[in-house]
Design an enzyme around this catalytic site. Structure first.
Site, PDB file in Angstrom:
ATOM      1  CB  SER A   4      -0.880  -0.007   1.253  1.00  0.00           C
ATOM      2  OG  SER A   4      -1.462   1.257   1.469  1.00  0.00           O
TER       3      SER A   4
ATOM      4  CE  LYS B 198      -1.364  -4.092   3.477  1.00  0.00           C
ATOM      5  NZ  LYS B 198      -1.672  -5.360   2.774  1.00  0.00           N
TER       6      LYS B 198
ATOM      7  CE1 TYR C 171      -3.085  -0.038   5.525  1.00  0.00           C
ATOM      8  CE2 TYR C 171      -3.604  -2.354   5.860  1.00  0.00           C
ATOM      9  CZ  TYR C 171      -3.353  -1.288   5.011  1.00  0.00           C
ATOM     10  OH  TYR C 171      -3.362  -1.476   3.657  1.00  0.00           O
TER      11      TYR C 171
HETATM   12  C1  WQD Z   1      -9.540   9.626   0.932  1.00  0.00           C
HETATM   13  C2  WQD Z   1      -9.759  11.117   1.086  1.00  0.00           C
HETATM   14  C3  WQD Z   1      -9.954  11.812   3.381  1.00  0.00           C
HETATM   15  C4  WQD Z   1     -13.746   9.759   4.194  1.00  0.00           C
HETATM   16  C5  WQD Z   1      -6.759   4.783   3.189  1.00  0.00           C
HETATM   17  C6  WQD Z   1      -5.673   4.047   3.902  1.00  0.00           C
HETATM   18  C7  WQD Z   1      -4.742   3.433   2.912  1.00  0.00           C
HETATM   19  C8  WQD Z   1      -5.508   2.624   1.911  1.00  0.00           C
HETATM   20  C9  WQD Z   1      -6.586   3.442   1.239  1.00  0.00           C
HETATM   21  C10 WQD Z   1      -5.462   0.294   2.458  1.00  0.00           C
HETATM   22  C11 WQD Z   1      -8.959  11.712   2.231  1.00  0.00           C
HETATM   23  C12 WQD Z   1     -11.258  12.057   2.629  1.00  0.00           C
HETATM   24  C13 WQD Z   1     -12.594  10.222   3.562  1.00  0.00           C
HETATM   25  C14 WQD Z   1     -14.755  10.682   4.576  1.00  0.00           C
HETATM   26  C15 WQD Z   1     -13.433  12.468   3.700  1.00  0.00           C
HETATM   27  N1  WQD Z   1      -6.083   1.484   2.521  1.00  0.00           N
HETATM   28  N2  WQD Z   1     -12.453  11.551   3.323  1.00  0.00           N
HETATM   29  N3  WQD Z   1     -14.553  12.001   4.321  1.00  0.00           N
HETATM   30  O1  WQD Z   1      -7.068   7.810   3.806  1.00  0.00           O
HETATM   31  O2  WQD Z   1      -6.224   8.078   1.404  1.00  0.00           O
HETATM   32  O3  WQD Z   1      -6.198   5.835   2.465  1.00  0.00           O
HETATM   33  O4  WQD Z   1      -7.430   3.930   2.282  1.00  0.00           O
HETATM   34  O5  WQD Z   1      -4.391   0.086   1.938  1.00  0.00           O
HETATM   35  O6  WQD Z   1      -3.835   2.619   3.607  1.00  0.00           O
HETATM   36  O7  WQD Z   1      -4.942   4.976   4.671  1.00  0.00           O
HETATM   37  O8  WQD Z   1      -8.365   6.878   1.831  1.00  0.00           O
HETATM   38  O9  WQD Z   1     -10.737   6.897   1.253  1.00  0.00           O
HETATM   39  O10 WQD Z   1     -10.080   7.042   3.709  1.00  0.00           O
HETATM   40  O11 WQD Z   1      -9.725   9.005   2.218  1.00  0.00           O
HETATM   41  O12 WQD Z   1     -13.292  13.685   3.479  1.00  0.00           O
HETATM   42  O13 WQD Z   1     -15.819  10.332   5.174  1.00  0.00           O
HETATM   43  O14 WQD Z   1     -11.137  11.336   1.425  1.00  0.00           O
HETATM   44  O15 WQD Z   1      -9.666  12.886   4.263  1.00  0.00           O
HETATM   45  O16 WQD Z   1      -8.556  13.021   1.840  1.00  0.00           O
HETATM   46  P1  WQD Z   1      -6.926   7.271   2.426  1.00  0.00           P
HETATM   47  P2  WQD Z   1      -9.795   7.403   2.301  1.00  0.00           P
END
Ligand code: WQD
Length: 338
Positions: free
Chosen positions: A124, A152, A148
Site C-alpha cells: 500500500s 505493510k 496497519y
Molecule cells: C480519501 C480522502 C480523506 C472519508 C486509506 C488508507 C490506505 C488505503 C486506502 C489500504 C482523504 C477524505 C474520507 C470521509 C473524507 N487502505 N475523506 N470524508 O485515507 O487516502 O487511504 O485507504 O491500503 O492505507 O490509509 O483513503 O478513502 O479514507 O480518504 O473527506 O468520510 O477522502 O480525508 O482526503 P486514504 P480514504
C-alpha cells in the site's frame, strides 16, 4: 499457471481472480470469509462462466496453510488476505500483527516447503508515511503512523529478507494507491463490513440513501480547493497490474520488484463528490468537518516504473470509477447478501 489467491473473496482479490481466469490462469481462492461474503463466489463463477475452486483456510494456521499448498501444486501466490482498516488497527494492534504478519509467515514457510517460487504481495502507498513528497517513488524510505501501515512495512521487509535467504524466490511488492470502482457488470464490488472508512464507499452509501451525508474531513489543506487529494485508481486497472506483475516476475533475474500502482493524477475530495453526483444523477449532501487525524494533504504515485517494467498503465477515468461504483451500489444497496 495455477495461482493461489489468498483473500480472493475480497474486493481486490475477487476482481483479480476474474482477470487471472480471463488471462488463462487456473485461480484457486483461499479465504476464511471473516471479512468477505460467500455470496461473492457464485457471482464470480457466473462472470467467469466456470466453477472456481475455493478453500476455506485460516492462513495464520501454519499446518492448514501447509496442507493447502501441499495439496494443490501452485506455481505462484497472490497474497491479498489481511486486515486493512487504519482506525481499527489502532484499537486492535495485536490482531493486525497476528493476522497480517502471521499469514505472510505461514505462506512463505509453506511456499519454501512446497517449492512455490513466486509471490505477489498486496502492499500500500501507506508505507510512504506522512512526510513523503509527491509524486511518490518506489525508492523512497518507508515508515508508518499506525499499526496497519507498520504491518505493510514489516511484511515488505519479511519478503525482502526471505528472498535473500532463498535465491529461488521471486517477489512483487505492489503499492496500491486508492483502489475504487467495480466490475462493469455491477454484480461484484466493494462491500465494507460495518461503517466504511474510505471515501468512495461512503459516497456510494450517501447516494443510495444508506447514509444521510458525507463529512468532508477538512477543507483547509494546502491544495487547490482545500480538500485532500488522492490517487484513485479503478480496481479493474489494479487487477490488471497483478496479472502483469505475476507474468513479469516468473523466472525473472530480479528477485524482488516494487511497483506503484496508481494513475499519477491526484483528485480532491470535492472533485470526487462532484464526479459521483454526475454518476448517480443527483446532488449529494456534504458537510465540512475537522480534519481526520493521520490524514495527509496529498498522496499520488509516480507510476513510471510500472509503465516501463510491466507495460502497465491505469486507463479508466474518475467518471468511469464513479459510474461503475454507482452501478454496483444501486444494484446492491445493502452490498452482498450473506
Ligand atoms: C480519501 C480522502 C480523506 C472519508 C486509506 C488508507 C490506505 C488505503 C486506502 C489500504 C482523504 C477524505 C474520507 C470521509 C473524507 N487502505 N475523506 N470524508 O485515507 O487516502 O487511504 O485507504 O491500503 O492505507 O490509509 O483513503 O478513502 O479514507 O480518504 O473527506 O468520510 O477522502 O480525508 O482526503 P486514504 P480514504
Amino acid at each position: 499457471m495455477r495461482i493461489l489467491v489468498s483473500g480472493g473473496a475480497g474486493y481486490i482479490g475477487s476482481h483479480t481472480t476474474l482477470q487471472l481466469i480471463a488471462a488463462g490462469h487456473d485461480a484457486v481462492i483461499a479465504d476464511d470469509f471473516s471479512r468477505s461474503k460467500r455470496s461473492v463466489i457464485p457471482r464470480l463463477e457466473a462472470l467467469a462462466a466456470r466453477p472456481i475452486e475455493v478453500r476455506v483456510v485460516d492462513l495464520t494456521d501454519r499446518a492448514a496453510t501447509d496442507a493447502l499448498l501441499e495439496s494443490a501444486g501452485f506455481d505462484a501466490v497472490i497474497h491479498f488476505a489481511g486486515l486493512k482498516a487504519v482506525g481499527e488497527s489502532v484499537s486492535k494492534p495485536l490482531d493486525y500483527y497476528r493476522v497480517n504478519l502471521g499469514s505472510t509467515l505461514s505462506l512463505l514457510a509453506a511456499m519454501a516447503r512446497q517449492g512455490v517460487p513466486s509471490i505477489v504481495f498486496s502492499s500500500s502507498a501507506t508505507v510512504y508515511g506522512e512526510h513523503a513528497p509527491v509524486p511518490m517513488e518506489e525508492d523512497f524510505p518507508t515508515s508508518a503512523t499506525n499499526p496497519y501501515g507498520w504491518t505493510k512495512v514489516m511484511q515488505e521487509q519479511v519478503l525482502r529478507d526471505a528472498a535473500v535467504a532463498d535465491p529461488s524466490l521471486r517477489v512483487a511488492l505492489l503499492r496500491y494507491f486508492n483502489p475504487v470502482g467495480a466490475h462493469r457488470s455491477g454484480t461484484i464490488g466493494e462491500d465494507p463490513s460495518g461503517i466504511p472508512n474510505n471515501l468512495m464507499p461512503l459516497l456510494a452509501q450517501v447516494a443510495v440513501g444508506r447514509r444521510d451525508k458525507l463529512l468532508i474531513y477538512g477543507d483547509d489543506y494546502p491544495t487547490p480547493d482545500g480538500t485532500g487529494r488522492r490517487d484513485y485508481l479503478h480496481v479493474e486497472d489494479l487487477a490488471a497490474g497483478h496479472v502483469a506483475a505475476l507474468d513479469r516476475i516468473a523466472g525473472s533475474a530480479t528477485q524482488v520488484s516494487t511497483w506503484n500502482l496508481g494513475t499519477g493524477t491526484p483528485t480532491s475530495v470535492k472533485e470526487m463528490v462532484d464526479a459521483f453526483s454526475r454518476a448517480c444523477g443527483h446532488e449529494l449532501s456534504v458537510e465540512v468537518a475537522p480534519r481526520r487525524s493521520g490524514d495527509i494533504a496529498e498522496s499520488y504515485a509516480d507510476p513510471s516504473r510500472a509503465e516501463a517494467e510491466l507495460g502497465w498503465r491505469a486507463t479508466r477515468t474518475i467518471d468511469e470509477m464513479c459510474a461503475d461504483t454507482w452501478r454496483w451500489q444501486s444494484n446492491n444497496p445493502d452490498g452482498y447478501p450473506v
